[in-house]
Write a protein that holds these residues in place. Structure first.
Motif, short mmCIF file in Angstrom:
data_model
loop_
_atom_site.label_atom_id
_atom_site.label_comp_id
_atom_site.label_asym_id
_atom_site.label_seq_id
_atom_site.Cartn_x
_atom_site.Cartn_y
_atom_site.Cartn_z
N ILE A 46 -10.26 10.50 47.14
CA ILE A 46 -9.49 10.86 46.12
C ILE A 46 -10.46 11.16 45.50
N ILE A 49 -11.63 14.78 46.42
CA ILE A 49 -10.29 16.28 46.21
C ILE A 49 -10.78 16.05 44.48
N ASN A 50 -11.60 15.15 43.63
CA ASN A 50 -11.19 15.85 41.97
C ASN A 50 -12.93 16.09 42.18
N LYS A 53 -13.20 17.99 39.44
CA LYS A 53 -12.87 18.25 38.27
C LYS A 53 -13.61 17.27 37.22
N TYR A 78 -6.70 10.08 37.40
CA TYR A 78 -5.82 11.52 36.46
C TYR A 78 -7.72 12.20 35.98
N THR A 79 -6.81 13.65 35.64
CA THR A 79 -7.88 14.62 36.10
C THR A 79 -7.92 15.26 34.30
N THR A 83 -2.42 20.23 36.51
CA THR A 83 -1.63 20.29 38.07
C THR A 83 -1.50 18.82 38.51
N GLU A 84 -0.41 18.64 39.26
CA GLU A 84 -0.23 17.77 39.56
C GLU A 84 -0.73 17.08 41.70
N ASN A 85 -1.27 16.76 41.80
CA ASN A 85 -2.28 16.83 43.08
C ASN A 85 -1.17 14.93 44.07
N VAL A 86 -0.30 15.65 44.44
CA VAL A 86 0.10 14.05 45.52
C VAL A 86 0.23 14.22 46.91
N ARG A 135 2.98 13.30 35.17
CA ARG A 135 2.56 13.55 36.07
C ARG A 135 1.41 14.39 36.28
N THR A 139 -3.97 12.80 40.40
CA THR A 139 -4.46 12.85 41.77
C THR A 139 -3.72 12.20 42.23
#
Length: 212
Positions: A46, A49-50, A53, A78-79, A83-86, A135, A139
């Motif tokens: 996580i 990925i972030n 952000k 959460y950022t 957008t929603e990244n799942v 959502r 992320t």
């Protein structure tokens, strides 16, 4: 002609999904060499990925549980993005098309945010949040271990086991509710973002109607 980047990306993903597993890759054509090892597992995934952000809470929310031979591991952060990244995985396979585990997660997430918001009087006049509102900016990585997975779809990247939905949903609801009770500041930050998203969506809908 194998692509080093493609293989390295997949091995990196495997190292994230299996905390503490060390994977080495060497390309004897170019001399490229990398070692992947993440003791933090999907929590580190996580954060990776972030990395570019702005997170709303510094540490990802992490929980795991097991029921009826199904192991569930979830990390969420959460950022301030929209957008929603799942990302969902079953037995280390990337289930790009989602499936029953994703449906269970989404259902539980929406319920937890609405229940907590109502209980703490965060909503005005009977308002409730939609799944989309809950959502926005999320992320999440959901990793399940299923003994006999059934995959659907042409590319076999969608989980079809119906029992997994209920298991993921109950574990997520239970553990996330517990986390919110113990970390009210994080809970409020997340729900405030969802409320703003809900208001923006409602305003956009009214604007569209007026334009028509």
């Amino acid at each position: 002609d194998l692509s080093y980047e493609t293989i390295a990306a997949r091995l990196k993903e495997m190292a994230f999904l299996n905390a503490g597993l060390r994977i080495e890759i060497t390309d004897e054509r170019s001399g490229k060499h990398e070692i992947f090892k993440y003791d933090g597992g999907i929590n580190e995934f996580i954060l990776y990925i972030n990395r570019n952000k702005n997170p709303l809470h510094p540490e990802p929310i992490y929980f795991r549980g097991e029921r009826e031979d199904v192991q569930v591991e979830v990390a969420i952060q959460y950022t301030d993005s929209y957008t929603e990244n799942v990302f969902t995985f079953v037995n280390n396979i990337n289930t790009h098309e989602g499936g029953t585990h994703l449906a269970g997660f989404k259902g539980a997430l929406t319920r937890v945010l609405n229940d907590y918001g109502r209980k703490n009087n965060m909503f005005a006049n009977g308002q409730s949040l939609s799944g989309e509102d809950c959502r926005e900016g999320i992320t999440a990585v959901i990793s399940c271990k299923v003994r006999i997975p059934q995959f659907e779809g042409q590319t076999k990247t969608k989980l079809g086991n119906s029992e997994v939905r209920g298991i993921v949903e109950s574990i997520t609801y239970e553990k996330l509710s517990e986390f919110f009770e113990e970390h009210p500041a994080v809970a409020r930050t997340i729900i405030d973002k969802a409320i703003i998203s809900s208001r923006a969506r409602e305003a956009a809908r009214k604007a569209r109607e007026l334009t028509r």
